[in-house]
Design a protein around this motif. Structure first.
Motif, PDB file in Angstrom:
ATOM      1  N   GLY A 203      13.421  -6.360 -36.729  1.00  0.00           N
ATOM      2  CA  GLY A 203      13.766  -6.174 -35.325  1.00  0.00           C
ATOM      3  C   GLY A 203      12.797  -6.902 -34.410  1.00  0.00           C
TER       4      GLY A 203
ATOM      5  N   PHE B 148      17.095  -2.107 -31.616  1.00  0.00           N
ATOM      6  CA  PHE B 148      16.718  -3.514 -31.449  1.00  0.00           C
ATOM      7  C   PHE B 148      17.948  -4.355 -31.112  1.00  0.00           C
TER       8      PHE B 148
ATOM      9  N   VAL C 284      20.007  -6.357 -37.475  1.00  0.00           N
ATOM     10  CA  VAL C 284      18.860  -5.465 -37.245  1.00  0.00           C
ATOM     11  C   VAL C 284      19.359  -4.093 -36.809  1.00  0.00           C
TER      12      VAL C 284
END
Length: 226
Positions: free
Chosen positions: A216, A136, A132
């Motif tokens: 995320g 995140f 991600v």
């Protein structure tokens, strides 16, 4: 005199732009993995700094200017998403399912491989958020007991590999649907995948931008149970 030049923020900015521009020119001449703009720029700048004995601190003064542009540039992606809002609504369920499947697969495969190679638990938790985008990944890494600085390196490697291999994988899999291409790029290689999606078209860019955010969110949800 040389020290004054290299200490200027414009020095780092100039050599970064020059390396990226040269890579783009060479890639047009010969479409090769070697001339991927991101990879070529990274390698060539590192070699140049090492050969010229220029410190990373001096270069980073210009790099910080580029870093400062990331937030406004990321916000601009919302324009592309808005333009393709009808397509996004039409494909919302497949997009969510694709993001969830891709993120879960990345987590499971990471854990399985880390355990297979006998890695420590902390290192496993450090690598786990690799699929991600940076903000995140850092948040999840801190949440589950990883090392954020190493997590960012893993995120970068994942993005670079996705950027390099995605054209060939799409060709092998005969992926012609723009939505599918965008979702796969945004989910598997986050921001750098979105860069590739922008090159492919507006719909791919919109799907990749949305998928990058959704992935995320999915990972944060998974992290709550780890």
């Amino acid at each position: 005199m040389l020290k004054e030049i290299t200490a200027s923020p414009m020095f780092g900015l100039a050599i970064t732009c020059a390396a990226y521009g040269l890579a783009g020119f060479l890639k047009k001449k010969k479409d090769s993995l070697i001339f991927n703009p991101l990879v070529f720029s990274l390698v060539s700048i590192c070699l140049f700094l090492s050969a010229a004995h220029i410190s990373l601190e001096d270069y980073q003064k210009g790099g910080d200017l580029i870093h400062a542009m990331l937030s406004p540039v990321t916000c601009v992606l919302a324009i592309t998403v808005y333009r393709r809002i009808k397509s996004l609504r039409r494909n919302m369920l497949p997009v969510i399912a694709g993001c969830a499947a891709g993120t879960v697969t990345a987590v499971i495969s990471t854990v399985v491989l880390c355990r297979a190679f006998g890695m420590e638990e902390q290192m496993t938790m450090t690598i786990l958020p690799r699929s991600v985008t940076g903000p995140f990944a850092i948040a999840v890494s801190e949440m589950i007991g990883g090392i954020p600085s190493i997590t960012i390196a893993c995120v970068s490697i994942t993005g670079i590999m996705g950027l390099i291999l995605s054209p060939y994988l799409m060709r092998i899999l005969k992926m012609s649907d723009p939505a599918a291409a965008g979702v796969s790029l945004g989910t598997s290689c986050h921001a750098l995948g979105t860069v590739r999606a922008i090159e492919l078209g507006e719909e791919q860019a919109a799907m990749a931008s949305l998928s990058m955010c959704l992935s995320g969110i999915v990972l944060v949800g998974i992290a709550l149970f780890i």
